[in-house]
Motif scaffolding. Structure first.
Motif, PDB file in Angstrom:
ATOM      1  N   ASP A  25      13.502  29.792 -31.503  1.00 18.18           N
ATOM      2  CA  ASP A  25      14.947  28.816 -30.919  1.00 18.18           C
ATOM      3  C   ASP A  25      14.759  27.916 -31.500  1.00 18.18           C
ATOM      4  O   ASP A  25      13.820  26.943 -30.099  1.00 18.18           O
ATOM      5  CB  ASP A  25      14.969  29.641 -30.073  1.00 18.18           C
ATOM      6  CG  ASP A  25      16.608  30.290 -30.109  1.00 18.18           C
ATOM      7  OD1 ASP A  25      17.060  28.717 -30.912  1.00 18.18           O
ATOM      8  OD2 ASP A  25      17.981  30.698 -30.082  1.00 18.18           O
ATOM      9  N   ASP A  26      15.193  27.015 -32.258  1.00 15.56           N
ATOM     10  CA  ASP A  26      15.918  25.500 -32.588  1.00 15.56           C
ATOM     11  C   ASP A  26      16.144  24.847 -31.188  1.00 15.56           C
ATOM     12  O   ASP A  26      16.431  23.674 -30.753  1.00 15.56           O
ATOM     13  CB  ASP A  26      15.873  25.075 -33.596  1.00 15.56           C
ATOM     14  CG  ASP A  26      17.558  25.581 -33.532  1.00 15.56           C
ATOM     15  OD1 ASP A  26      18.596  25.075 -34.325  1.00 15.56           O
ATOM     16  OD2 ASP A  26      18.550  26.734 -33.129  1.00 15.56           O
ATOM     17  N   SER A  27      17.230  25.804 -29.611  1.00 18.71           N
ATOM     18  CA  SER A  27      17.459  25.000 -29.276  1.00 18.71           C
ATOM     19  C   SER A  27      16.473  25.639 -27.949  1.00 18.71           C
ATOM     20  O   SER A  27      16.205  26.705 -26.988  1.00 18.71           O
ATOM     21  CB  SER A  27      18.928  26.246 -29.031  1.00 18.71           C
ATOM     22  OG  SER A  27      19.396  26.062 -27.646  1.00 18.71           O
ATOM     23  N   ASP A  49       9.865  25.952 -31.472  1.00 22.14           N
ATOM     24  CA  ASP A  49      11.079  25.326 -31.324  1.00 22.14           C
ATOM     25  C   ASP A  49      11.533  25.827 -32.923  1.00 22.14           C
ATOM     26  O   ASP A  49      12.856  25.258 -33.901  1.00 22.14           O
ATOM     27  CB  ASP A  49      11.735  23.977 -31.199  1.00 22.14           C
ATOM     28  CG  ASP A  49      10.006  23.073 -32.087  1.00 22.14           C
ATOM     29  OD1 ASP A  49       9.173  24.182 -32.961  1.00 22.14           O
ATOM     30  OD2 ASP A  49      10.174  22.087 -31.488  1.00 22.14           O
ATOM     31  N   SER A  50      10.499  25.963 -34.310  1.00 18.34           N
ATOM     32  CA  SER A  50      10.594  26.503 -35.869  1.00 18.34           C
ATOM     33  C   SER A  50       9.466  27.903 -35.682  1.00 18.34           C
ATOM     34  O   SER A  50       9.219  27.867 -35.441  1.00 18.34           O
ATOM     35  CB  SER A  50      10.685  25.317 -36.172  1.00 18.34           C
ATOM     36  OG  SER A  50       9.119  25.528 -36.109  1.00 18.34           O
ATOM     37  N   MET A  71      19.339  32.047 -37.401  1.00 15.00           N
ATOM     38  CA  MET A  71      19.700  30.830 -37.843  1.00 15.00           C
ATOM     39  C   MET A  71      18.673  29.359 -37.037  1.00 15.00           C
ATOM     40  O   MET A  71      18.938  29.186 -35.918  1.00 15.00           O
ATOM     41  CB  MET A  71      20.874  30.445 -38.129  1.00 15.00           C
ATOM     42  CG  MET A  71      22.396  31.130 -38.526  1.00 15.00           C
ATOM     43  SD  MET A  71      22.089  31.491 -40.239  1.00 15.00           S
ATOM     44  CE  MET A  71      22.333  30.647 -40.885  1.00 15.00           C
ATOM     45  N   MET A  72      17.706  28.927 -37.944  1.00 21.03           N
ATOM     46  CA  MET A  72      17.373  28.314 -37.508  1.00 21.03           C
ATOM     47  C   MET A  72      17.510  26.822 -38.994  1.00 21.03           C
ATOM     48  O   MET A  72      16.174  27.535 -40.090  1.00 21.03           O
ATOM     49  CB  MET A  72      16.059  28.656 -37.440  1.00 21.03           C
ATOM     50  CG  MET A  72      15.458  28.994 -35.776  1.00 21.03           C
ATOM     51  SD  MET A  72      13.824  29.355 -35.435  1.00 21.03           S
ATOM     52  CE  MET A  72      13.821  30.434 -36.221  1.00 21.03           C
ATOM     53  N   PRO A  73      16.640  25.778 -38.307  1.00 21.00           N
ATOM     54  CA  PRO A  73      16.730  24.411 -39.799  1.00 21.00           C
ATOM     55  C   PRO A  73      15.072  25.181 -40.350  1.00 21.00           C
ATOM     56  O   PRO A  73      14.097  25.553 -39.743  1.00 21.00           O
ATOM     57  CB  PRO A  73      16.644  23.760 -39.057  1.00 21.00           C
ATOM     58  CG  PRO A  73      16.478  23.611 -37.408  1.00 21.00           C
ATOM     59  CD  PRO A  73      16.850  25.154 -37.550  1.00 21.00           C
ATOM     60  N   GLY A  74      15.634  24.790 -41.683  1.00 21.26           N
ATOM     61  CA  GLY A  74      13.378  25.106 -42.354  1.00 21.26           C
ATOM     62  C   GLY A  74      13.711  26.395 -42.252  1.00 21.26           C
ATOM     63  O   GLY A  74      14.837  26.927 -43.109  1.00 21.26           O
ATOM     64  N   GLY A  77      15.216  32.639 -38.931  1.00 18.27           N
ATOM     65  CA  GLY A  77      14.599  33.979 -38.843  1.00 18.27           C
ATOM     66  C   GLY A  77      14.086  35.400 -39.755  1.00 18.27           C
ATOM     67  O   GLY A  77      12.882  35.846 -39.340  1.00 18.27           O
ATOM     68  N   LEU A  78      15.376  35.225 -40.685  1.00 16.43           N
ATOM     69  CA  LEU A  78      14.495  36.428 -41.781  1.00 16.43           C
ATOM     70  C   LEU A  78      13.177  35.965 -42.073  1.00 16.43           C
ATOM     71  O   LEU A  78      12.155  36.935 -42.526  1.00 16.43           O
ATOM     72  CB  LEU A  78      15.476  36.444 -42.344  1.00 16.43           C
ATOM     73  CG  LEU A  78      17.105  37.278 -42.627  1.00 16.43           C
ATOM     74  CD1 LEU A  78      17.452  37.148 -43.830  1.00 16.43           C
ATOM     75  CD2 LEU A  78      17.041  38.474 -41.356  1.00 16.43           C
ATOM     76  N   ASP A  79      13.121  34.640 -43.029  1.00 13.64           N
ATOM     77  CA  ASP A  79      12.250  34.674 -43.793  1.00 13.64           C
ATOM     78  C   ASP A  79      10.621  34.287 -42.277  1.00 13.64           C
ATOM     79  O   ASP A  79      10.328  35.077 -43.120  1.00 13.64           O
ATOM     80  CB  ASP A  79      11.932  32.879 -43.977  1.00 13.64           C
ATOM     81  CG  ASP A  79      13.261  32.602 -44.965  1.00 13.64           C
ATOM     82  OD1 ASP A  79      13.437  34.312 -45.843  1.00 13.64           O
ATOM     83  OD2 ASP A  79      13.882  31.758 -45.651  1.00 13.64           O
TER      84      ASP A  79
END
Length: 416
Positions: A25-27, A49-50, A71-74, A77-79
Motif C-alpha cells: 500500500d502506498d499509504s 509501498d509500491s 489504487m497506487m501510483p505507478g 494493484g491489478l498490474d
C-alpha cells in the motif's frame, strides 16, 4: 521493510496454511494498521509501498498471502497482481485486493487479473481475519490436492515404466519380422495403439515344406488383452514345437494339424477358463510350399486378401465364430492354391475399420486399393502399407486400434 519478529509456534496455530503475509500500500498509515492486526494474530508480515517494491521482495520471499491496495501510483494493484501470478513458484499465493470499488465490472476486472478476494476500505478487523481464514482453507485444499497429484504422478510413472517393459516383452513375442522358408517368405507387422495391444501375428514351421502363419485379435485393449496374446503365443510358438497345439507329434515325426482342429482346440482351452470373458478372432493358415496349397480357417477374423501375381485380388473366407465365445463352436476349413508370385495377406480389423479423413471407414475396397499401390517386398511392403494407411486416416500416425498383418509371398522351390 524487514519482517516483524513473531512466535512461529503461535503463528502455526493461528494461521494454518498461511504464515507469511505481504502488505502492499502506498499509504504508510494503512500499512501500519494492517501490519499491526496481522502481527497480533501471529503472522509473519512483510510490507512494501509500491508494486515495484513488492515484486523485488517477491524475488526472495514467497508470501502465502498478499494484501494489496488497488489504487497506487505507478504499478497499480491489478498490474501487480498479474505480475505476481506470473512468478515461478511451487505453491499458490492467495491474493486479496483492497479497494473502495464495488461495481461488478470492476470486480470482474480484479478477478481476471488473478485476485482471489476483495476487501473494502476502511478494513474491518473481523472481516480481514475471516478473509484470511478463507484463504487458508483454500490453500490447505490446494496443497492437499498438490500432494495427491504428486502421489498420482508417482503411481502413474510406476505404471508407465511397467507398461513400457510390458511393451518390450510383447514385442519379443514377434522376434523375427521376416523369415525365409525355402524360396518363400513370411513377413509380419505389429503396431499396438497403446503401450501394449491385443493383436498378435506369428509364423512357425518344423520343416522346409510346410509352414503355419496366423493373425489374431483379442477383444478389448490394454493389459488384459496383452496377457491373452502372450498366452496364445505360447500355444502357437515356433521355438518349442512340442508345446505348439498346431503340431501333432507322431512316431514318424511331426505333422501339422488341420486348421479347423487347431481353432477348436484353442476354443476349448479358452472356453474352459473360469473368469475369462475375453475372446479372440483369428485367421490361421497352413501352406504347402511345394504345391502352393493353403488350408485356412477364419474364426471371426477379417477375410484374408489374396494378391495374385497377375494383379487380380480376392478376399477369401466364410467368416466363422470367434474363439472362446461359444464352448462347442465348430470351424470350417477353406482351401486355395497359390501360384508363383502370389501373396496372401492376413490382417486385423484395425486396418479395414480405420477412420479416413472424410469420416468413412477404409473397409475391404479401400484395403484392396491400398494393397495394390504398395511398393516393395516383405517388411518393406508391410511398412509401406502401414505408412499409406496412417496418411489416409483422420488421426494420422495416432492409431485408434491395434494394427497387425502377416504376409506370405509364395515362390515354389524349383529345385525340388
Amino acid at each position: 521493510m524487514l519482517p516483524h519478529a513473531y512466535d512461529s509456534a503461535a503463528a502455526g496455530e493461528a494461521t494454518g496454511q498461511i504464515r507469511r503475509v505481504l502488505v502492499v500500500d502506498d499509504s504508510q498509515m494503512q500499512r501500519r494498521i494492517l501490519c499491526a492486526m496481522l502481527r497480533q494474530w501471529g503472522f509473519e508480515v512483510w510490507q512494501a509501498d509500491s508494486g515495484e517494491a513488492a515484486l523485488r521482495l517477491c524475488a526472495d520471499l514467497l508470501p502465502d498471502a498478499v494484501l494489496s491496495d488497488w489504487m497506487m501510483p505507478g504499478m497499480d494493484g491489478l498490474d501487480f497482481c498479474r505480475r505476481f501470478r506470473a512468478l515461478q513458484r511451487d505453491s499458490y499465493g492467495y491474493f486479496i485486493l483492497l479497494t473502495s470499488k464495488s461495481d461488478k465490472g470492476e470486480i470482474a476486472r480484479g478477478l481476471d487479473a488473478g485476485a482471489d478476494d476483495f476487501l473494502t476500505k476502511p478494513v474491518d478487523a473481523g472481516e480481514l481475519r475471516a478473509r484470511i481464514n478463507a484463504g487458508a482453507r483454500i490453500l490447505a485444499m490446494q496443497r492437499q490436492l498438490s500432494d495427491t497429484l504428486g502421489e498420482l504422478r508417482a503411481a502413474y510413472d510406476a505404471v508407465d515404466r511397467d507398461l513400457r517393459q510390458a511393451r518390450t516383452i510383447q514385442q519379443a513375442l514377434v522376434p523375427q519380422r521376416s523369415r525365409v522358408f525355402g524360396t518363400s517368405r513370411v513377413s509380419l507387422l505389429l503396431k499396438p495403439c497403446g503401450h501394449v495391444g491385443g493383436d498378435l501375428v506369428g509364423m512357425f514351421s518344423h520343416c522346409d515344406r510346410k509352414l503355419g502363419l496366423y493373425s489374431l485379435d483379442v477383444s478389448g485393449h490394454g493389459i488384459t488383452s496383452a496377457l491373452m496374446t502372450a498366452r496364445i503365443a505360447g500355444y502357437l510358438g515356433g521355438d518349442f514345437p512340442d508345446q505348439n497345439i498346431a503340431l501333432d507329434r507322431i512316431l514318424q515325426g511331426t505333422l501339422f494339424r488341420p486348421p479347423e482342429d487347431v481353432a477348436q482346440r484353442l476354443n476349448a482351452r479358452l472356453s474352459a477358463d473360469p473368469g475369462v470373458v475375453e475372446y479372440l478372432t483369428m485367421a490361421y493358415a497352413v501352406a504347402d510350399l511345394q504345391t502352393g496349397r493353403v488350408d485356412l480357417v477364419q474364426a471371426g477374423h477379417p477375410p484374408p486378401l489374396l494378391l495374385r501375381a497377375d494383379g487380380s485380388t480376392e478376399f477369401v473366407g466364410r467368416g466363422g465364430l470367434p474363439i472362446g465365445l461359444i464352448p462347442q463352436a465348430r470351424y470350417d476349413r477353406l482351401s486355395l492354391w497359390l501360384k508363383p508370385g502370389d501373396r496372401l495377406l492376413l490382417y486385423s480389423d484395425g486396418i479395414t475399420e480405420a477412420t479416413l479423413r472424410d469420416g468413412t471407414l477404409l473397409d475391404q475396397d479401400g484395403l484392396r486399393m491400398l494393397a495394390r499401390t504398395c511398393q516393395g517386398e516383405g517388411t518393406e511392403y508391410l511398412d509401406d502399407l502401414f505408412w499409406r494407411l496412417t496418411e489416409a486416416t483422420r488421426h494420422g500416425a495416432r492409431l485408434e486400434d491395434d494394427i497387425s498383418a502377416a504376409l506370405l509371398e509364395f515362390a515354389p522351390d524349383q529345385r525340388r
